[in-house]
Design an enzyme around this catalytic site. Structure first.
Site, PDB file in Angstrom:
ATOM      1  N   ALA A  13      44.385  29.468   4.739  1.00  0.00           N
ATOM      2  CA  ALA A  13      45.102  30.706   4.454  1.00  0.00           C
ATOM      3  C   ALA A  13      45.658  31.171   5.799  1.00  0.00           C
ATOM      4  O   ALA A  13      44.975  31.060   6.819  1.00  0.00           O
ATOM      5  CB  ALA A  13      44.140  31.739   3.894  1.00  0.00           C
ATOM      6  N   HIS A  37      40.457  40.876   4.053  1.00  0.00           N
ATOM      7  CA  HIS A  37      40.081  39.525   3.587  1.00  0.00           C
ATOM      8  C   HIS A  37      40.201  39.384   2.062  1.00  0.00           C
ATOM      9  O   HIS A  37      40.522  38.309   1.554  1.00  0.00           O
ATOM     10  CB  HIS A  37      38.654  39.196   4.053  1.00  0.00           C
ATOM     11  CG  HIS A  37      38.213  37.788   3.756  1.00  0.00           C
ATOM     12  ND1 HIS A  37      38.926  36.676   4.161  1.00  0.00           N
ATOM     13  CD2 HIS A  37      37.128  37.303   3.080  1.00  0.00           C
ATOM     14  CE1 HIS A  37      38.299  35.572   3.752  1.00  0.00           C
ATOM     15  NE2 HIS A  37      37.214  35.934   3.096  1.00  0.00           N
ATOM     16  N   HIS A  93      34.115  30.853   0.871  1.00  0.00           N
ATOM     17  CA  HIS A  93      33.851  29.461   1.241  1.00  0.00           C
ATOM     18  C   HIS A  93      32.507  29.032   0.664  1.00  0.00           C
ATOM     19  O   HIS A  93      31.469  29.506   1.108  1.00  0.00           O
ATOM     20  CB  HIS A  93      33.779  29.305   2.769  1.00  0.00           C
ATOM     21  CG  HIS A  93      35.106  29.346   3.443  1.00  0.00           C
ATOM     22  ND1 HIS A  93      35.812  28.220   3.750  1.00  0.00           N
ATOM     23  CD2 HIS A  93      35.843  30.386   3.860  1.00  0.00           C
ATOM     24  CE1 HIS A  93      36.949  28.561   4.341  1.00  0.00           C
ATOM     25  NE2 HIS A  93      36.987  29.875   4.426  1.00  0.00           N
ATOM     26  N   SER A 103      40.211  29.288   3.000  1.00  0.00           N
ATOM     27  CA  SER A 103      39.792  30.526   2.339  1.00  0.00           C
ATOM     28  C   SER A 103      40.487  30.714   0.998  1.00  0.00           C
ATOM     29  O   SER A 103      41.716  30.688   0.919  1.00  0.00           O
ATOM     30  CB  SER A 103      40.165  31.741   3.195  1.00  0.00           C
ATOM     31  OG  SER A 103      39.212  31.950   4.174  1.00  0.00           O
ATOM     32  N   MET A 105      42.833  31.242  11.559  1.00  0.00           N
ATOM     33  CA  MET A 105      41.636  31.123  12.410  1.00  0.00           C
ATOM     34  C   MET A 105      40.926  29.784  12.238  1.00  0.00           C
ATOM     35  O   MET A 105      39.726  29.680  12.498  1.00  0.00           O
ATOM     36  CB  MET A 105      40.665  32.266  12.073  1.00  0.00           C
ATOM     37  CG  MET A 105      41.260  33.646  12.210  1.00  0.00           C
ATOM     38  SD  MET A 105      40.114  34.900  11.615  1.00  0.00           S
ATOM     39  CE  MET A 105      41.216  36.311  11.438  1.00  0.00           C
ATOM     40  N   SER A 106      41.647  28.772  11.792  1.00  0.00           N
ATOM     41  CA  SER A 106      40.978  27.479  11.537  1.00  0.00           C
ATOM     42  C   SER A 106      41.905  26.326  11.895  1.00  0.00           C
ATOM     43  O   SER A 106      42.816  26.478  12.699  1.00  0.00           O
ATOM     44  CB  SER A 106      40.595  27.405  10.054  1.00  0.00           C
ATOM     45  OG  SER A 106      41.743  27.341   9.244  1.00  0.00           O
ATOM     46  N   ASN A 151      49.482  36.591   3.398  1.00  0.00           N
ATOM     47  CA  ASN A 151      49.916  37.940   3.819  1.00  0.00           C
ATOM     48  C   ASN A 151      50.921  37.750   4.941  1.00  0.00           C
ATOM     49  O   ASN A 151      50.948  36.694   5.574  1.00  0.00           O
ATOM     50  CB  ASN A 151      48.705  38.741   4.347  1.00  0.00           C
ATOM     51  CG  ASN A 151      48.004  38.010   5.477  1.00  0.00           C
ATOM     52  OD1 ASN A 151      47.216  37.094   5.242  1.00  0.00           O
ATOM     53  ND2 ASN A 151      48.298  38.397   6.698  1.00  0.00           N
ATOM     54  N   HIS A 211      33.827  27.932  10.964  1.00  0.00           N
ATOM     55  CA  HIS A 211      34.786  28.528  11.902  1.00  0.00           C
ATOM     56  C   HIS A 211      34.079  28.858  13.220  1.00  0.00           C
ATOM     57  O   HIS A 211      32.905  29.232  13.211  1.00  0.00           O
ATOM     58  CB  HIS A 211      35.361  29.834  11.338  1.00  0.00           C
ATOM     59  CG  HIS A 211      36.030  29.696  10.013  1.00  0.00           C
ATOM     60  ND1 HIS A 211      35.335  29.663   8.835  1.00  0.00           N
ATOM     61  CD2 HIS A 211      37.344  29.587   9.688  1.00  0.00           C
ATOM     62  CE1 HIS A 211      36.194  29.530   7.830  1.00  0.00           C
ATOM     63  NE2 HIS A 211      37.410  29.480   8.314  1.00  0.00           N
ATOM     64  N   TYR A 240      34.512  31.458  14.915  1.00  0.00           N
ATOM     65  CA  TYR A 240      34.150  32.887  14.971  1.00  0.00           C
ATOM     66  C   TYR A 240      32.795  33.177  14.329  1.00  0.00           C
ATOM     67  O   TYR A 240      32.256  34.270  14.488  1.00  0.00           O
ATOM     68  CB  TYR A 240      35.251  33.772  14.350  1.00  0.00           C
ATOM     69  CG  TYR A 240      35.489  33.560  12.864  1.00  0.00           C
ATOM     70  CD1 TYR A 240      34.555  33.945  11.907  1.00  0.00           C
ATOM     71  CD2 TYR A 240      36.668  32.994  12.418  1.00  0.00           C
ATOM     72  CE1 TYR A 240      34.778  33.752  10.561  1.00  0.00           C
ATOM     73  CE2 TYR A 240      36.911  32.795  11.076  1.00  0.00           C
ATOM     74  CZ  TYR A 240      35.961  33.171  10.155  1.00  0.00           C
ATOM     75  OH  TYR A 240      36.181  32.956   8.823  1.00  0.00           O
ATOM     76  N   GLU A 241      32.237  32.193  13.605  1.00  0.00           N
ATOM     77  CA  GLU A 241      30.896  32.393  13.060  1.00  0.00           C
ATOM     78  C   GLU A 241      29.837  32.292  14.159  1.00  0.00           C
ATOM     79  O   GLU A 241      28.660  32.517  13.920  1.00  0.00           O
ATOM     80  CB  GLU A 241      30.619  31.349  11.960  1.00  0.00           C
ATOM     81  CG  GLU A 241      31.489  31.543  10.728  1.00  0.00           C
ATOM     82  CD  GLU A 241      31.358  30.413   9.715  1.00  0.00           C
ATOM     83  OE1 GLU A 241      30.325  30.334   9.047  1.00  0.00           O
ATOM     84  OE2 GLU A 241      32.301  29.611   9.599  1.00  0.00           O
TER      85      GLU A 241
END
Ligand code: HPA
Length: 270
Positions: free
Chosen positions: A111, A245, A59, A28, A209-210, A233, A81, A83-84
């Site tokens: 990220a 995001h 992306h 990201s 998340m990746s 962050n 991902h 989550y998609e």
């Protein structure tokens, strides 16, 4: 699956004769790295048979062939991902295509939220190891023997020589690089403060998340993997504010110059 990989790789290889040696998956906000690539050839995901397009902001969906530090590379600018809503097999399809193209070394970038209190937003961190908190694994199902073994070893999932090469490259550019353990979660929610506390107690230094699915698929294939997290962050509960995001993308852009310099110097040592 195996035939689909062949079809995708065959299409990509019509763009360039020399096969890529190093693959790079950009996380990201890190897509701007492609500006540092020489002799770029762009292949939109939508033109590659069986490739899924990205749905996440920050992306792009294209594969870039080119050279970095004189090395032929294939870059995925935009990743998929879980989550998609994609099955894990689809999430790792591009990783497997890179291997089919001939990639021997894979750089995974992402990220991530910082859990280790010595990290600060903007840090670039070498991934030493990961913790899979996704309750999923891309290798579930019948093993594809042509790709790799049923029970792949993950003792050195992040290759020690490649990690050393990045450390040495960081020292060359006078960057004081940190390293840590990456916890991969499913998302798409950011974590609760209680989850972040638990991940820290379990040994995680950062969370995202990746990366974990691609790392598993690449280890299965016998490719050498190395990973870099950009701490965009501090994770929930460690920082006071709420997570967003756009903050992630903004912070990633701020470290772009260092990130690019580091990656260019590292690839020269792989
Ligand atoms: N948590 C999970 N994924 C992330 C974060 C985070 O804090 N920051 C960037 N990606």
């Amino acid at each position: 699956m195996y035939e689909k990989l062949g079809a995708a790789a065959k299409h990509i290889s019509t763009y360039k004769e020399a096969p890529p040696r190093v693959g790079i998956i950009l996380g990201s906000g890190l897509g701007a790295f492609v500006d540092s690539v020489e002799d770029q050839i762009h292949v939109p995901y939508s033109d590659i048979p069986h490739f899924r397009d990205c749905t996440v902001e920050g992306h792009q969906g294209r594969l870039i062939l080119g050279k970095v530090s004189g090395v032929d590379v294939a870059i995925l600018q935009g990743r998929l991902h879980a989550y998609e809503g994609l099955p894990m097999e689809e999430v790792v399809f591009p990783t497997r295509v890179l291997a089919t193209l001939g990639v021997e070394k894979l750089v995974l970038t992402n990220a991530a939220g910082g859990i280790n209190q010595s990290f600060i937003p903007g840090d670039i961190v070498i991934i030493d190891d990961h913790i899979n908190m996704m309750a999923a694994n891309p290798l579930i199902g019948p093993n594809i023997n042509e790709l790799g073994p049923r029970f792949p070893d993950m003792t050195q999932a992040y290759n020690p020589e490649l990690r050393a090469a990045i450390k040495s490259a960081a020292s060359d550019i006078n960057y004081d690089i940190k390293s840590g353990v990456y916890a991969g979660v499913l998302g798409p929610t950011y974590e609760t403060p209680a989850e972040v506390k638990m991940l820290g107690i379990c040994g995680a230094d950062m969370v995202g998340m990746s990366t974990v699915p691609e790392s598993i698929a690449a280890n299965h294939l016998g490719i050498q993997v190395v990973g870099l997290s950009c701490i965009t962050n501090m994770a929930a509960g460690i920082s006071k504010g709420k997570l967003d995001h756009s903050e992630v993308k903004e912070q990633a852009l701020k470290v772009m110059k260092t990130f690019s310099d580091l990656l260019i110097a590292s690839i020269g040592k792989f």
